[in-house]
Design an enzyme around this catalytic site. Structure first.
Site, PDB file in Angstrom:
ATOM      1  N   ARG A  92       0.855  -1.193   0.000  1.00  0.00           N
ATOM      2  CA  ARG A  92       0.000   0.000   0.000  1.00  0.00           C
ATOM      3  C   ARG A  92       0.892   1.245   0.000  1.00  0.00           C
ATOM      4  NH1 ARG A  92      -3.780  -0.028   4.977  1.00  0.00           N
ATOM      5  NH2 ARG A  92      -4.583  -1.824   3.799  1.00  0.00           N
ATOM      6  N   HIS A 137       1.544  -2.287   5.598  1.00  0.00           N
ATOM      7  CA  HIS A 137       1.334  -2.560   4.170  1.00  0.00           C
ATOM      8  C   HIS A 137       2.350  -1.809   3.313  1.00  0.00           C
ATOM      9  CE1 HIS A 137      -2.473  -4.859   3.968  1.00  0.00           C
ATOM     10  NE2 HIS A 137      -2.815  -4.204   5.071  1.00  0.00           N
ATOM     11  N   ASP A 144      -3.907  -8.384   3.180  1.00  0.00           N
ATOM     12  CA  ASP A 144      -5.291  -8.542   3.629  1.00  0.00           C
ATOM     13  C   ASP A 144      -5.929  -9.602   2.737  1.00  0.00           C
ATOM     14  OD1 ASP A 144      -4.891  -6.459   5.390  1.00  0.00           O
ATOM     15  OD2 ASP A 144      -6.097  -5.012   4.266  1.00  0.00           O
ATOM     16  N   GLU A 202      -7.823  -7.516  13.349  1.00  0.00           N
ATOM     17  CA  GLU A 202      -8.395  -7.740  12.020  1.00  0.00           C
ATOM     18  C   GLU A 202      -8.129  -9.178  11.599  1.00  0.00           C
ATOM     19  OE1 GLU A 202      -7.589  -3.147  10.423  1.00  0.00           O
ATOM     20  OE2 GLU A 202      -6.349  -4.803   9.690  1.00  0.00           O
ATOM     21  N   HIS A 205      -5.742  -9.678   8.329  1.00  0.00           N
ATOM     22  CA  HIS A 205      -4.489  -8.937   8.221  1.00  0.00           C
ATOM     23  C   HIS A 205      -3.315  -9.765   8.749  1.00  0.00           C
ATOM     24  CE1 HIS A 205      -2.298  -4.901   8.752  1.00  0.00           C
ATOM     25  NE2 HIS A 205      -1.515  -5.755   9.371  1.00  0.00           N
TER      26      HIS A 205
END
Length: 223
Positions: A92, A137, A144, A202, A205
């Site tokens: 990301r 990320h 994810d 999460e 994740h």
């Protein structure tokens, strides 16, 4: 910061990185593990911002080489059960994280609240750990993902959707059905066996334990 990171942040930011010009150490997951399904929602509007996220110019999943290879092994481990992986996000760009931060601070924008954070006050998203100014990320070895039925391609019931800001998304939540908890445990078991570390807020994740860029945060766009 490593020389690889410096080269990326200086050179790649200036010119962008095309599909044939990923920085050293990175790979397109579709090339490294073509049987893994992808659904890059940050490149479209089906996400908690409700719009394409900065830096996601194409729906590609980019990862460091060891992270992508570890996912390929996890995919192979699940195949005998008739299951496979579906990846929502990998690398990301920092500019995308910055976009999340701007959105999180805009308390007037509540358009996606019913779907993504119905029980959490948007003003609490930072304090409760759902949004941060840095993300693993951006180091390229965090992913994810969920599991799918290989026969139908349908995602398994995990007790809640990806990117759902709610305590029910915690992997150990008892608020979800037993079958969903079992699916979460299977995903966790397979990924931990391949060297990934789970995140306790999460279920989707995971970060590679021995990530190659543990202190570097990249910002080349996904194009």
């Amino acid at each position: 910061m490593t020389r690889v990171a410096v080269a990326c942040l200086v050179g790649c930011l200036a010119a962008g990185v095309s599909s044939a010009e990923l920085p050293p150490g990175f790979v397109d997951l579709a090339v490294e593990a073509p049987t893994i399904r992808i659904d890059v929602r940050y490149a479209g509007t089906e996400n908690f911002l409700g719009r394409p996220v900065d830096g996601y110019q194409r729906p590609r999943v980019i990862l460091t080489v060891p992270a992508a290879r570890a996912l390929a092994r996890a995919q192979a481990a699940l195949a005998p059960f008739g299951l496979g992986l579906l990846v929502y996000d990998g690398y990301r760009p920092q500019r995308a994280v910055d976009h999340f931060v701007r959105w999180g601070r805009d308390l007037a924008d509540q358009a996606t609240k019913p779907e993504y954070y119905p029980e959490v006050d948007k003003a609490r998203l930072f304090a409760e750990g759902y949004i941060a100014e840095r993300s693993g990320h951006s180091r390229g070895s965090t992913v994810d993902l969920t599991m799918v039925d290989l026969g139908t391609g349908e995602p398994l019931d995990m007790g809640g959707p990806w990117d759902f800001f709610d305590p029910r998304s915690w992997p150990q939540s008892s608020a979800v059905p037993a079958a969903a908890r079992a699916h979460r445990l299977l995903l966790r078991t397979v990924l931990v066996a391949e060297g990934f570390r789970p995140y306790e807020q999460e279920w989707w994740h995971f970060t590679l334990e021995n990530e190659p860029f543990p202190t570097d945060y990249f910002d080349f766009p996904i194009d």
